[in-house]
Scaffold this motif. Structure first.
Motif, PDB file in Angstrom:
ATOM      1  N   UNK A 105       0.650  -1.205  -0.232  1.00 18.80           N
ATOM      2  CA  UNK A 105      -0.138  -0.088  -0.286  1.00 18.80           C
ATOM      3  C   UNK A 105       0.600   1.483   0.017  1.00 18.80           C
ATOM      4  N   UNK A 106       1.610   0.736   0.929  1.00 23.42           N
ATOM      5  CA  UNK A 106       2.570   1.976   0.682  1.00 23.42           C
ATOM      6  C   UNK A 106       3.637   2.480  -0.228  1.00 23.42           C
ATOM      7  N   UNK A 107       3.760   1.250  -1.411  1.00 22.84           N
ATOM      8  CA  UNK A 107       4.818   1.778  -2.023  1.00 22.84           C
ATOM      9  C   UNK A 107       5.864   1.588  -2.023  1.00 22.84           C
ATOM     10  N   UNK A 108       6.575   1.308  -1.482  1.00 22.43           N
ATOM     11  CA  UNK A 108       7.870   1.026  -1.008  1.00 22.43           C
ATOM     12  C   UNK A 108       8.439  -0.293  -0.967  1.00 22.43           C
ATOM     13  N   UNK A 109       9.681  -0.314  -1.190  1.00 22.52           N
ATOM     14  CA  UNK A 109      10.958  -1.577  -1.873  1.00 22.52           C
ATOM     15  C   UNK A 109      11.262  -2.827  -0.892  1.00 22.52           C
ATOM     16  N   UNK A 110      10.829  -1.724   0.222  1.00 25.68           N
ATOM     17  CA  UNK A 110      11.205  -3.183   2.016  1.00 25.68           C
ATOM     18  C   UNK A 110      11.054  -2.701   3.146  1.00 25.68           C
ATOM     19  N   UNK A 111      10.828  -3.337   3.827  1.00 22.74           N
ATOM     20  CA  UNK A 111       9.602  -2.810   5.060  1.00 22.74           C
ATOM     21  C   UNK A 111      10.224  -3.761   5.840  1.00 22.74           C
ATOM     22  N   UNK A 112      10.987  -3.575   7.439  1.00 20.11           N
ATOM     23  CA  UNK A 112      11.393  -4.833   8.308  1.00 20.11           C
ATOM     24  C   UNK A 112      11.647  -4.347   9.383  1.00 20.11           C
ATOM     25  N   UNK A 113      11.558  -4.827  10.529  1.00 18.59           N
ATOM     26  CA  UNK A 113      11.360  -5.038  11.706  1.00 18.59           C
ATOM     27  C   UNK A 113      12.688  -5.234  12.564  1.00 18.59           C
TER      28      UNK A 113
ATOM     29  N   UNK B 245      23.545  -3.190  23.712  1.00 21.22           N
ATOM     30  CA  UNK B 245      23.685  -2.365  22.596  1.00 21.22           C
ATOM     31  C   UNK B 245      23.509  -2.263  21.645  1.00 21.22           C
ATOM     32  N   UNK B 246      22.594  -3.675  20.695  1.00 23.41           N
ATOM     33  CA  UNK B 246      23.154  -3.850  19.654  1.00 23.41           C
ATOM     34  C   UNK B 246      21.402  -4.631  19.664  1.00 23.41           C
ATOM     35  N   UNK B 247      21.126  -3.668  17.648  1.00 22.81           N
ATOM     36  CA  UNK B 247      20.261  -4.334  16.954  1.00 22.81           C
ATOM     37  C   UNK B 247      20.243  -5.615  16.181  1.00 22.81           C
ATOM     38  N   UNK B 248      19.263  -6.217  15.968  1.00 18.81           N
ATOM     39  CA  UNK B 248      19.295  -7.680  14.556  1.00 18.81           C
ATOM     40  C   UNK B 248      17.775  -7.356  13.993  1.00 18.81           C
ATOM     41  N   UNK B 249      18.142  -7.224  12.523  1.00 20.99           N
ATOM     42  CA  UNK B 249      16.897  -7.916  12.092  1.00 20.99           C
ATOM     43  C   UNK B 249      16.207  -9.218  12.014  1.00 20.99           C
ATOM     44  N   UNK B 250      15.354  -9.053  12.156  1.00 18.91           N
ATOM     45  CA  UNK B 250      14.139 -10.305  12.492  1.00 18.91           C
ATOM     46  C   UNK B 250      12.943 -10.631  11.351  1.00 18.91           C
ATOM     47  N   UNK B 251      12.465  -9.652  10.910  1.00 19.85           N
ATOM     48  CA  UNK B 251      11.700  -9.511  10.189  1.00 19.85           C
ATOM     49  C   UNK B 251      11.317  -8.952   9.308  1.00 19.85           C
ATOM     50  N   UNK B 252      11.019  -9.139   7.723  1.00 17.69           N
ATOM     51  CA  UNK B 252      11.071  -8.440   6.149  1.00 17.69           C
ATOM     52  C   UNK B 252       9.890  -8.974   5.390  1.00 17.69           C
ATOM     53  N   UNK B 253      10.228  -8.011   4.934  1.00 18.35           N
ATOM     54  CA  UNK B 253       8.783  -8.219   3.521  1.00 18.35           C
ATOM     55  C   UNK B 253       9.352  -7.176   2.723  1.00 18.35           C
ATOM     56  N   UNK B 254       9.752  -7.745   1.107  1.00 17.05           N
ATOM     57  CA  UNK B 254      10.482  -6.679   0.086  1.00 17.05           C
ATOM     58  C   UNK B 254       9.571  -7.149  -1.085  1.00 17.05           C
TER      59      UNK B 254
END
Length: 275
Positions: free
Chosen positions: A92-100, A108-117
């Motif tokens: 709907x937002x017409x983006x190429x990639x969305x993730x969490x 004090x770190x971050x890690x990607x756990x979910x994604x849609x492309x």
């Protein structure tokens, strides 16, 4: 020749002669004014089309958020939250990639756990650099998010070298990142990538996507609270069932409705817990 829109000066259109010192006669001036009128009509049609397109675009995002709201309310786990909601919002937002990304505030770190492309866009879910990434690697981005402020950038214009480097590696041209806070603690963020053009994010679409982020935040809080409550209840039952005496709970505000009896009640009274 000036042209106006809604009573306000909108611009100027000039007609020039570069070869001779031209003296414009009345017919030529009238012709030029007619040309300007045609151009103004064309510009008005373009603006009307853009306004209609924007209305449709916002309506589609709001519809997607409405669909995902039911999914979020029925989610039992964190994974359930992102299972299909990212796809609905991404399209709907017409983006190429969305993730969490989830934050580990102790390490004090971050890690990607979910994604849609989107179609023809590379996934980066398994990119090693996006796992256990130190906050200090991208201090500009993390500090802004920790202040509960969206991170909105055209990647080519980012001054922080490391931030620009890792976003370039993902072929991102424009990025919008919205922080997620759970019980007033920084929990992670949702990101939206445009990998085709240096997209300028409008205030309207940012506000709409913030609504989605807030819904995700509420769903995560609910799941964590439910999990914590269930664990507390299990600990209480374990403790109560190991006490060599009868343990029971009544809700006297609700006609003395029984809430809990431990296993010793049956031994003492002869009545089962169900009775």
């Amino acid at each position: 020749i000036p042209f106006f829109s809604k009573g306000q000066l909108d611009g100027l259109i000039t007609f020039e002669s570069s070869l001779t010192n031209k003296h414009w006669n009345t017919d030529e001036i009238v012709f030029c004014k007619n040309v300007v009128d045609v151009i103004v009509i064309g510009l008005a049609n373009i603006k009307r089309y853009e306004a209609e397109r924007l209305t449709i675009y916002k309506s589609e995002i709001l519809t997607a958020i409405s669909k995902t709201t039911h999914l979020l309310l029925s989610s039992k786990t964190i994974a359930d939250i992102f299972k299909s909601s990212l796809q609905h919002i991404g399209k709907a937002a017409m983006v190429d990639r969305i993730y969490f990304f989830e934050s580990d505030n102790d390490k004090k770190t971050i890690s990607q756990s979910h994604e849609w492309v989107n179609d023809n866009v590379d996934s980066v879910l398994n990119m090693e650099e996006l796992q256990n990434l130190s906050w200090s690697f991208m201090p500009d981005l993390i500090e802004q998010l920790k202040n509960n402020t969206p991170y909105i950038e055209i990647v080519d214009q980012i001054k922080e070298h490391n931030t620009r480097l890792i976003l370039d590696k993902q072929q991102i041209k424009s990025i919008l990142i919205l922080p997620i806070f759970v019980q007033n603690n920084f929990y992670g963020f949702i990101g939206f990538d445009d990998c085709k053009s240096p997209r300028e994010w409008s205030i309207d679409e940012i506000n709409i996507l913030v609504t989605f982020a807030n819904n995700v935040q509420a769903a995560i809080e609910r799941i964590l609270i439910e999990k914590s409550t269930k664990e507390s209840e299990e600990k209480f039952r374990l403790l109560a069932n190991n006490i060599p005496a009868g343990v029971y709970l009544f809700d006297y505000r609700n006609k003395s409705r029984k809430i809990y009896f431990n296993s010793k009640i049956q031994t003492i009274t002869g009545y089962s817990q169900a009775d």
